[in-house]
Write an enzyme that holds these catalytic residues in place. Structure first.
Site: not given
Ligand code: ADE
Length: 244
Positions: A11, A213
């Site tokens: 990152e 996501d």
């Molecule tokens: N970081 C990126 N996506 C995530 C998720 N769905 N839950 C927790 N941390 C995350």
């Protein structure tokens, strides 16, 4: 000195590539990279995942590197319809969604501190830097890489963030979070613990989260690739403007 934290090296790889006069110090299994980034004295570190790892890293940064400001940059899962993959959340209030000391304290309340959330600083500057980055998108992000993740023109919002030691990947969990913390726009695993330590030491804190996501059943994207070609490039573009 400004401290910059990510949970994963991927990152912040683009920031590390731009760091000049780099000196590396290893403590507590973490590498702290000090140097100059766009004419600012910074220290970069990846904390690893989770609230404990990120709190420990933050304490070390504050005590050993005398930072006056910490910026966290990384990915998050969006839990509101308006957020799509590739969008950006600049954090405003940071909650710990897995903290529950009832019946002694209210759900989410941090014991002793009597706080339900921690507030960030410098948000309008960070928001302006991000808007400028979006206008300069093609300078930092390869179009084909963006298309591979179905990103066209990203959007930025100022939003609340919930952190917990859980990767969220189910609609049921999203629904529960929407109900108990209705202002929250995305979830991740470090922001609120870094915010708590910064509050306790009176260090300025701000956070950039790039939506990787939608925290649902499809939340298992190619994270390494997303961090490398999207999130890390966003961090570079946004912080270049923020430091200018
Ligand atoms: N970081 C990126 N996506 C995530 C998720 N769905 N839950 C927790 N941390 C995350």
């Amino acid at each position: 000195m400004i401290g910059i934290i990510s949970a994963m090296q991927e990152e912040m790889q683009a920031l590390l590539n731009e760091l000049r006069n780099t000196k590396t110090t290893t403590k507590g299994m973490r590498n702290y990279y000090t140097g100059t980034l766009y004419n600012k004295e910074v220290v970069l570190v990846f904390s690893r995942w989770g609230k404990v790892a990120s709190a420990a890293t933050t304490t070390q940064l504050i005590n050993d590197f005398e930072v006056s400001e910490i910026i966290f940059t990384g990915v998050a899962g969006g839990i509101i319809d308006e957020l799509n993959i590739g969008d950006i959340v600049i954090g405003k209030h940071l909650y710990q969604h897995d903290l529950d000391a009832q019946p002694f304290y209210k759900q989410f309340e941090v014991p002793i501190l009597k706080k339900l959330y921690f507030e960030t600083q410098n948000t309008s500057r960070l928001l302006s830097a991000t808007k400028l980055f979006i206008n300069q998108y093609d300078l930092f992000v390869n179009r084909e890489d963006a298309q591979n993740f179905s990103i066209t023109k990203p959007n930025v919002i100022l939003g609340d963030i919930a952190s917990g030691d859980q990767f969220i990947s189910s609609l049921d969990k999203i629904k529960n979070l929407n109900k108990s913390l209705p202002s929250v726009s995305c979830v991740e695993m470090e922001g609120a613990s870094v915010a708590q330590v910064c509050f306790e030491y009176d260090v300025q804190f701000s956070i950039i989260r790039i939506i990787s996501d939608k925290a649902n059943d499809n939340a298992h994207i190619d994270f390494a690739k997303f961090m490398h070609v999207i999130a890390s490039q966003y961090a570079l573009g946004i912080l270049k403007n923020y430091f200018a």
